[in-house]
Design a protein around this motif. Structure first.
Motif, PDB file in Angstrom:
ATOM      1  N   LEU A  17      -2.378  -0.984  -1.402  1.00  0.00           N
ATOM      2  CA  LEU A  17      -1.262  -0.109  -1.071  1.00  0.00           C
ATOM      3  C   LEU A  17      -1.490   0.568   0.273  1.00  0.00           C
ATOM      4  CD1 LEU A  17       1.487   0.930  -2.027  1.00  0.00           C
ATOM      5  CD2 LEU A  17       0.291   2.948  -2.852  1.00  0.00           C
ATOM      6  N   GLY A  18      -2.734   0.875   0.589  1.00  0.00           N
ATOM      7  CA  GLY A  18      -3.029   1.454   1.896  1.00  0.00           C
ATOM      8  C   GLY A  18      -2.587   0.544   3.025  1.00  0.00           C
ATOM      9  N   PHE A  19      -2.735  -0.761   2.830  1.00  0.00           N
ATOM     10  CA  PHE A  19      -2.294  -1.711   3.848  1.00  0.00           C
ATOM     11  C   PHE A  19      -0.775  -1.764   3.930  1.00  0.00           C
ATOM     12  CE2 PHE A  19      -6.644  -3.054   3.528  1.00  0.00           C
ATOM     13  CZ  PHE A  19      -6.944  -3.440   4.823  1.00  0.00           C
ATOM     14  N   LEU A  20      -0.099  -1.562   2.794  1.00  0.00           N
ATOM     15  CA  LEU A  20       1.363  -1.560   2.804  1.00  0.00           C
ATOM     16  C   LEU A  20       1.915  -0.338   3.531  1.00  0.00           C
ATOM     17  CD1 LEU A  20       2.401  -2.678  -0.798  1.00  0.00           C
ATOM     18  CD2 LEU A  20       2.670  -3.954   1.323  1.00  0.00           C
ATOM     19  N   THR A  21       1.224   0.771   3.469  1.00  0.00           N
ATOM     20  CA  THR A  21       1.773   2.014   4.013  1.00  0.00           C
ATOM     21  C   THR A  21       1.231   2.409   5.379  1.00  0.00           C
ATOM     22  OG1 THR A  21       0.115   3.351   2.863  1.00  0.00           O
ATOM     23  CG2 THR A  21       2.202   2.938   1.710  1.00  0.00           C
ATOM     24  N   THR A  22       0.109   1.880   5.778  1.00  0.00           N
ATOM     25  CA  THR A  22      -0.539   2.367   6.999  1.00  0.00           C
ATOM     26  C   THR A  22       0.315   2.202   8.245  1.00  0.00           C
ATOM     27  OG1 THR A  22      -2.621   2.465   8.206  1.00  0.00           O
ATOM     28  CG2 THR A  22      -1.828   0.272   7.671  1.00  0.00           C
ATOM     29  N   MET A  23       1.017   1.099   8.368  1.00  0.00           N
ATOM     30  CA  MET A  23       1.793   0.877   9.582  1.00  0.00           C
ATOM     31  C   MET A  23       2.911   1.913   9.713  1.00  0.00           C
ATOM     32  SD  MET A  23       0.223  -1.489  11.140  1.00  0.00           S
ATOM     33  CE  MET A  23       1.366  -1.977  12.417  1.00  0.00           C
ATOM     34  N   GLY A  24       3.603   2.193   8.623  1.00  0.00           N
ATOM     35  CA  GLY A  24       4.684   3.164   8.675  1.00  0.00           C
ATOM     36  C   GLY A  24       4.210   4.590   8.849  1.00  0.00           C
ATOM     37  N   VAL A  25       3.086   4.903   8.263  1.00  0.00           N
ATOM     38  CA  VAL A  25       2.570   6.268   8.329  1.00  0.00           C
ATOM     39  C   VAL A  25       1.859   6.534   9.663  1.00  0.00           C
ATOM     40  CG1 VAL A  25       0.910   7.875   7.297  1.00  0.00           C
ATOM     41  CG2 VAL A  25       2.374   6.482   5.838  1.00  0.00           C
ATOM     42  N   GLN A  26       1.076   5.585  10.135  1.00  0.00           N
ATOM     43  CA  GLN A  26       0.235   5.849  11.292  1.00  0.00           C
ATOM     44  C   GLN A  26       0.723   5.235  12.597  1.00  0.00           C
ATOM     45  OE1 GLN A  26      -3.555   4.507   9.809  1.00  0.00           O
ATOM     46  NE2 GLN A  26      -3.977   6.484   8.867  1.00  0.00           N
ATOM     47  N   ASN A 120       7.419   4.815  -3.078  1.00  0.00           N
ATOM     48  CA  ASN A 120       7.415   5.809  -4.152  1.00  0.00           C
ATOM     49  C   ASN A 120       7.628   5.186  -5.522  1.00  0.00           C
ATOM     50  OD1 ASN A 120       6.808   7.935  -2.478  1.00  0.00           O
ATOM     51  ND2 ASN A 120       8.941   8.441  -2.094  1.00  0.00           N
ATOM     52  N   PHE A 121       8.429   4.127  -5.599  1.00  0.00           N
ATOM     53  CA  PHE A 121       8.536   3.413  -6.868  1.00  0.00           C
ATOM     54  C   PHE A 121       7.174   2.840  -7.261  1.00  0.00           C
ATOM     55  CE2 PHE A 121      13.191   3.309  -6.368  1.00  0.00           C
ATOM     56  CZ  PHE A 121      13.580   3.542  -7.672  1.00  0.00           C
ATOM     57  N   CYS A 122       6.487   2.239  -6.303  1.00  0.00           N
ATOM     58  CA  CYS A 122       5.154   1.671  -6.585  1.00  0.00           C
ATOM     59  C   CYS A 122       4.165   2.758  -6.988  1.00  0.00           C
ATOM     60  CB  CYS A 122       4.615   0.914  -5.366  1.00  0.00           C
ATOM     61  SG  CYS A 122       5.497  -0.602  -4.988  1.00  0.00           S
ATOM     62  N   SER A 123       4.162   3.854  -6.249  1.00  0.00           N
ATOM     63  CA  SER A 123       3.214   4.932  -6.531  1.00  0.00           C
ATOM     64  C   SER A 123       3.478   5.567  -7.889  1.00  0.00           C
ATOM     65  CB  SER A 123       3.279   5.999  -5.439  1.00  0.00           C
ATOM     66  OG  SER A 123       2.816   5.473  -4.224  1.00  0.00           O
ATOM     67  N   THR A 124       4.735   5.806  -8.188  1.00  0.00           N
ATOM     68  CA  THR A 124       5.083   6.385  -9.486  1.00  0.00           C
ATOM     69  C   THR A 124       4.614   5.465 -10.612  1.00  0.00           C
ATOM     70  OG1 THR A 124       6.978   7.536  -8.547  1.00  0.00           O
ATOM     71  CG2 THR A 124       6.995   7.170 -10.935  1.00  0.00           C
ATOM     72  N   ALA A 125       4.877   4.188 -10.454  1.00  0.00           N
ATOM     73  CA  ALA A 125       4.492   3.227 -11.496  1.00  0.00           C
ATOM     74  C   ALA A 125       2.976   3.147 -11.647  1.00  0.00           C
ATOM     75  CB  ALA A 125       5.067   1.857 -11.169  1.00  0.00           C
ATOM     76  N   ARG A 126       2.249   3.104 -10.548  1.00  0.00           N
ATOM     77  CA  ARG A 126       0.791   2.937 -10.667  1.00  0.00           C
ATOM     78  C   ARG A 126       0.125   4.187 -11.223  1.00  0.00           C
ATOM     79  NH1 ARG A 126      -2.066   4.462  -5.894  1.00  0.00           N
ATOM     80  NH2 ARG A 126      -0.597   5.312  -4.413  1.00  0.00           N
ATOM     81  N   GLY A 150     -11.297   2.384  -3.730  1.00  0.00           N
ATOM     82  CA  GLY A 150     -10.373   1.451  -3.088  1.00  0.00           C
ATOM     83  C   GLY A 150      -9.673   2.090  -1.902  1.00  0.00           C
ATOM     84  N   GLN A 151      -9.268   3.338  -2.071  1.00  0.00           N
ATOM     85  CA  GLN A 151      -8.599   4.057  -0.986  1.00  0.00           C
ATOM     86  C   GLN A 151      -9.540   4.263   0.198  1.00  0.00           C
ATOM     87  OE1 GLN A 151      -7.623   8.197  -1.780  1.00  0.00           O
ATOM     88  NE2 GLN A 151      -5.711   7.946  -0.663  1.00  0.00           N
ATOM     89  N   THR A 152     -10.749   4.660  -0.051  1.00  0.00           N
ATOM     90  CA  THR A 152     -11.714   4.889   1.019  1.00  0.00           C
ATOM     91  C   THR A 152     -12.059   3.600   1.744  1.00  0.00           C
ATOM     92  OG1 THR A 152     -12.627   6.789  -0.170  1.00  0.00           O
ATOM     93  CG2 THR A 152     -14.013   5.793   1.540  1.00  0.00           C
ATOM     94  N   LEU A 153     -12.315   2.555   0.993  1.00  0.00           N
ATOM     95  CA  LEU A 153     -12.632   1.265   1.607  1.00  0.00           C
ATOM     96  C   LEU A 153     -11.453   0.766   2.446  1.00  0.00           C
ATOM     97  CD1 LEU A 153     -14.627  -1.046   1.958  1.00  0.00           C
ATOM     98  CD2 LEU A 153     -13.717  -2.053  -0.137  1.00  0.00           C
TER      99      LEU A 153
END
Length: 188
Positions: A17-26, A120-126, A150-153
């Motif tokens: 999920l970090g890879f899915l969000t990093t481009m939009g966030v950073q 947010n749908f993914c985060s809520t579900a997980r 997983g998040q740190t790595l």
């Protein structure tokens, strides 16, 4: 007792999920100003609107997820549906079509907002899945620890490869580099 596969999968989902969000966030603001050539004041407005929607939509998404009865399970279905849509809208977020600036602003803004609605749908579900795995507090602690690992790595790997990957895949064309990096990250 949970198997090691469950622990690995729960940690990996956070990594991915970090890879899915990093481009939009950073990197989205850089893309908008430096590649799409949108004025910084407009970029600030896009980001403000996007983050406002991102904050407001969470309770509504929670209600939708809780009331749903989809074919692959209440929570799991949203992961199957949401993740590909996040990738799709991230790809659209990092396109620099040769169109009028107002149209470019509209489609980039819409893509940004929709990408994070589906995040947010993914985060809520997980997060909702955690208590369904086990009632054992030790196993829940281990799942949370795996999620943190997983998040740190993911942060370490993304930090090391994102900018060089954009440059490499773009070959001097930043728009192409961003777009192909989103595709690579989407596969993860």
């Amino acid at each position: 007792k949970l198997s090691s596969k469950v622990y690995f999968a729960y940690g990996f989902q956070e990594f991915a999920l970090g890879f899915l969000t990093t481009m939009g966030v950073q990197y989205f603001a850089f893309f908008l100003t430096d590649t799409a050539l949108i004025a910084p004041s407009v970029v600030a407005t896009i980001l403000l609107i996007g983050r406002t929607v991102d904050t407001i939509d969470v309770p509504f998404i929670g209600m939708i997820v809780e009331r749903s009865n989809l074919p692959w399970g209440k929570y799991r279905s949203w992961l199957f549906l949401g993740a590909p849509l996040v990738v799709l809208f991230n790809m659209l977020m990092f396109t620099n079509f040769n169109v009028s600036t107002p149209f470019k602003i509209a489609y980039l803004s819409t893509s940004y907002i929709l990408a994070y609605i589906f995040v947010n749908f993914c985060s809520t579900a997980r997060f909702a899945l955690l208590p369904t795995f086990t009632s054992d507090p030790n196993e829940r602690d281990m799942l949370s620890a795996k999620r943190g690992q997983g998040q740190t790595l993911s942060q370490i790997v993304r930090g090391a490869i994102t900018v060089p990957l954009i440059a490499f895949l773009g070959g001097g064309n930043d728009a192409k580099g961003y777009f192909f990096t989103v595709i690579v990250f989407g596969f993860i």
